[in-house]
Scaffold this motif. Structure first.
Motif, PDB file in Angstrom:
ATOM      1  N   ARG A 209       0.843  -1.202   0.000  1.00 23.82           N
ATOM      2  CA  ARG A 209       0.000   0.000   0.000  1.00 23.82           C
ATOM      3  C   ARG A 209       0.872   1.244   0.000  1.00 23.82           C
ATOM      4  O   ARG A 209       1.753   1.413   0.839  1.00 23.82           O
ATOM      5  CB  ARG A 209      -0.912  -0.027   1.228  1.00 23.82           C
ATOM      6  CG  ARG A 209      -1.833   1.202   1.365  1.00 23.82           C
ATOM      7  CD  ARG A 209      -2.948   1.142   0.338  1.00 23.82           C
ATOM      8  NE  ARG A 209      -4.062   1.997   0.719  1.00 23.82           N
ATOM      9  CZ  ARG A 209      -4.232   3.249   0.281  1.00 23.82           C
ATOM     10  NH1 ARG A 209      -3.350   3.792  -0.538  1.00 23.82           N
ATOM     11  NH2 ARG A 209      -5.284   3.948   0.654  1.00 23.82           N
ATOM     12  N   VAL A 210       0.625   2.123  -0.938  1.00 28.17           N
ATOM     13  CA  VAL A 210       1.294   3.415  -1.014  1.00 28.17           C
ATOM     14  C   VAL A 210       0.219   4.486  -1.070  1.00 28.17           C
ATOM     15  O   VAL A 210      -0.667   4.443  -1.935  1.00 28.17           O
ATOM     16  CB  VAL A 210       2.206   3.510  -2.260  1.00 28.17           C
ATOM     17  CG1 VAL A 210       2.756   4.927  -2.415  1.00 28.17           C
ATOM     18  CG2 VAL A 210       3.341   2.503  -2.156  1.00 28.17           C
ATOM     19  N   LEU A 211       0.264   5.437  -0.151  1.00 24.05           N
ATOM     20  CA  LEU A 211      -0.720   6.514  -0.148  1.00 24.05           C
ATOM     21  C   LEU A 211      -0.408   7.494  -1.266  1.00 24.05           C
ATOM     22  O   LEU A 211       0.763   7.853  -1.484  1.00 24.05           O
ATOM     23  CB  LEU A 211      -0.727   7.247   1.189  1.00 24.05           C
ATOM     24  CG  LEU A 211      -1.561   6.629   2.318  1.00 24.05           C
ATOM     25  CD1 LEU A 211      -0.915   5.351   2.824  1.00 24.05           C
ATOM     26  CD2 LEU A 211      -1.738   7.605   3.474  1.00 24.05           C
ATOM     27  N   SER A 212      -1.433   7.926  -1.968  1.00 20.24           N
ATOM     28  CA  SER A 212      -1.263   8.947  -2.995  1.00 20.24           C
ATOM     29  C   SER A 212      -0.989  10.280  -2.307  1.00 20.24           C
ATOM     30  O   SER A 212      -1.259  10.449  -1.109  1.00 20.24           O
ATOM     31  CB  SER A 212      -2.524   9.046  -3.845  1.00 20.24           C
ATOM     32  OG  SER A 212      -3.598   9.577  -3.070  1.00 20.24           O
ATOM     33  N   PRO A 213      -0.452  11.262  -3.045  1.00 19.35           N
ATOM     34  CA  PRO A 213      -0.263  12.586  -2.441  1.00 19.35           C
ATOM     35  C   PRO A 213      -1.548  13.130  -1.809  1.00 19.35           C
ATOM     36  O   PRO A 213      -1.521  13.689  -0.708  1.00 19.35           O
ATOM     37  CB  PRO A 213       0.207  13.438  -3.618  1.00 19.35           C
ATOM     38  CG  PRO A 213       0.920  12.472  -4.515  1.00 19.35           C
ATOM     39  CD  PRO A 213       0.110  11.203  -4.406  1.00 19.35           C
ATOM     40  N   GLU A 214      -2.678  12.957  -2.513  1.00 21.01           N
ATOM     41  CA  GLU A 214      -3.959  13.431  -1.982  1.00 21.01           C
ATOM     42  C   GLU A 214      -4.304  12.730  -0.669  1.00 21.01           C
ATOM     43  O   GLU A 214      -4.798  13.359   0.274  1.00 21.01           O
ATOM     44  CB  GLU A 214      -5.063  13.186  -3.006  1.00 21.01           C
ATOM     45  CG  GLU A 214      -6.429  13.685  -2.546  1.00 21.01           C
ATOM     46  CD  GLU A 214      -7.551  13.279  -3.492  1.00 21.01           C
ATOM     47  OE1 GLU A 214      -8.646  13.832  -3.353  1.00 21.01           O
ATOM     48  OE2 GLU A 214      -7.324  12.406  -4.351  1.00 21.01           O
ATOM     49  N   GLU A 215      -4.033  11.420  -0.588  1.00 17.64           N
ATOM     50  CA  GLU A 215      -4.348  10.669   0.627  1.00 17.64           C
ATOM     51  C   GLU A 215      -3.457  11.082   1.789  1.00 17.64           C
ATOM     52  O   GLU A 215      -3.905  11.108   2.946  1.00 17.64           O
ATOM     53  CB  GLU A 215      -4.212   9.168   0.361  1.00 17.64           C
ATOM     54  CG  GLU A 215      -5.322   8.607  -0.502  1.00 17.64           C
ATOM     55  CD  GLU A 215      -5.121   7.137  -0.825  1.00 17.64           C
ATOM     56  OE1 GLU A 215      -6.129   6.408  -0.920  1.00 17.64           O
ATOM     57  OE2 GLU A 215      -3.956   6.699  -0.989  1.00 17.64           O
TER      58      GLU A 215
END
Length: 408
Positions: A209-215
């Motif tokens: 899992r990698v969080l997006s910049p928005e997340e």
């Protein structure tokens, strides 16, 4: 003098038990609550017109009609009576306008209407899909208060059988949030989805899992908008900025920190690889540690427990704080912050070896000969770059006061 009624409270109302015959409790101003032998509680308005006592007007049932709503109706009916008119017609209209929220489907539609308007189109779509495809067919006509953990688990199991474990977990989370809102409206007392532990529904096949910049921005804005303690908010933020493991952060000691030189020296006995690790702190991280220092309650630990003993917070504390947040970020755990930082820094074209050393990873081969200060200039630069990148994501759409850490 007539006895003045003590205003009711939700706590007192909940404590009222049924008796063999119905009885009334006054809230004052003509508003009374009738407790029926069946246990149901009905709001009524008592009034006189032209000097004569009139039949009481029914307002609605508690808790579907809240204490505040009942008081507002009683106040309005009193104004009507003061004009010499019966409020019966208005009361009938009011009751007809009240939505029936008894069943899962009825309440689900109300929840979507009240809580989803400010959510993204994609979030609304996936939430409605979970309800319409799986929840309503199974539980749509069931009274909200009669839904059990077994009902929720059965839905999750059916979804998993068709090969969609992540959708099963998403559906469980939708039910959980819907019932949290029902509890807030005092329509139910318990949340059947809370009893279904997430990891028993579905787990990530591999932790990628990698969080997006928005997340990233969404998570940290939710953290700072929440009611959790300020030190825990800073702890979660520091976990993002420093790229350390959770255990390394929560057990941090003041004597490990050199804030003047912006270096955090984590001793070998606290590191996974049994090697001392230096974290080169960004100006934002230094400012957060200084804030914690100014308000510290422990001479030894940066994040002490509040239970009256000098030891760090429990390993589960930050996890519990994150789980309590209201945010639209699915299927992530705190450890994903490390992978998230690594991924985005690599995408920025930063040197891989420096990133790996910042994560305290072992580099194989001749380049991996251990040196706790290896790649120091690059690590200082990329951690400052990462902090500024994270700041930019928080600032995007920010509506909460967070603090300008490490800026002039």
């Amino acid at each position: 003098m007539p006895k003045t009624a003590t205003p009711l409270t939700d706590t007192r109302i909940k404590s009222l038990k049924p008796k063999p015959s119905r009885y009334s409790v006054s809230d004052g101003g003509g508003l009374i609550l009738e407790v029926m032998a069946s246990g149901s509680k009905i709001w009524r308005y008592r009034y006189s017109l032209h000097g004569k006592q009139q039949p009481m007007v029914t307002i609605g049932e508690y808790p579907s009609t809240s204490l505040l709503a009942a008081r507002e109706r009683a106040r309005r009916y009193a104004e009507i009576v003061a004009g010499g008119i019966s409020p019966v017609a208005d009361a009938k209209k009011d009751r007809g306008a009240v939505k029936n929220l008894d069943t899962v489907k009825e309440f689900g539609a109300y929840w979507i209407e009240q809580q989803m308007a400010d959510k993204s189109a994609e979030y609304q779509r996936t939430t409605k899909r979970a309800l319409e495809k799986d929840v309503y067919p199974a539980l749509g006509n069931k009274p909200l208060a009669e839904v059990t953990p077994g009902d929720v688990l059965a839905i999750c199991d059916r979804i998993k059988k068709r090969g969609a474990p992540k959708m099963a977990l998403h559906t469980r989370n939708v039910i959980k949030r819907m019932f949290e809102y029902a509890i807030a409206r005092q329509l139910v007392l318990t949340n059947p989805a809370s009893a279904i532990v997430a990891r028993f529904v579905a787990t990530q096949e591999s932790r990628d899992r990698v969080l997006s910049p928005e997340e990233i921005g969404r998570v940290l804005r939710a953290v700072y908008a929440s009611s959790i303690r300020r030190p825990l908010k800073l702890a979660i933020h520091l976990l993002v900025l420093t790229m350390v493991r959770k255990s390394e952060l929560i057990e941090a000691r003041w004597d490990e920190l050199d804030l003047d030189d912006a270096i955090w020296r984590i001793p070998a006995d606290r590191m996974k690889k049994d090697r001392e690790h230096w974290v080169y702190l960004s100006s934002q991280a230094v400012a957060m540690f200084r804030e914690l220092l100014d308000s510290r309650t422990s001479a030894e630990y940066v994040f002490p427990t509040v239970r009256g003993v000098d030891r760090p917070i429990a390993k589960s504390t930050l996890n519990q704080a994150i789980r309590a947040l209201d945010m639209e970020v699915q299927h992530f755990v705190l450890h994903d912050f490390r992978r998230t930082a690594s991924t985005h820094l690599h995408e920025m074209g930063q040197p891989s070896d420096a990133i790996e050393k910042a994560l305290a990873h072992t580099i194989k081969g001749i380049k991996g000969v251990y040196n706790r200060a290896e790649y120091a200039p690059e690590r200082k630069r990329i951690l400052q770059l990462w902090a500024e990148f994270v700041d930019a994501q928080i600032d995007e759409g920010r509506k909460v006061v967070i603090g300008r850490f490490g800026t002039a």
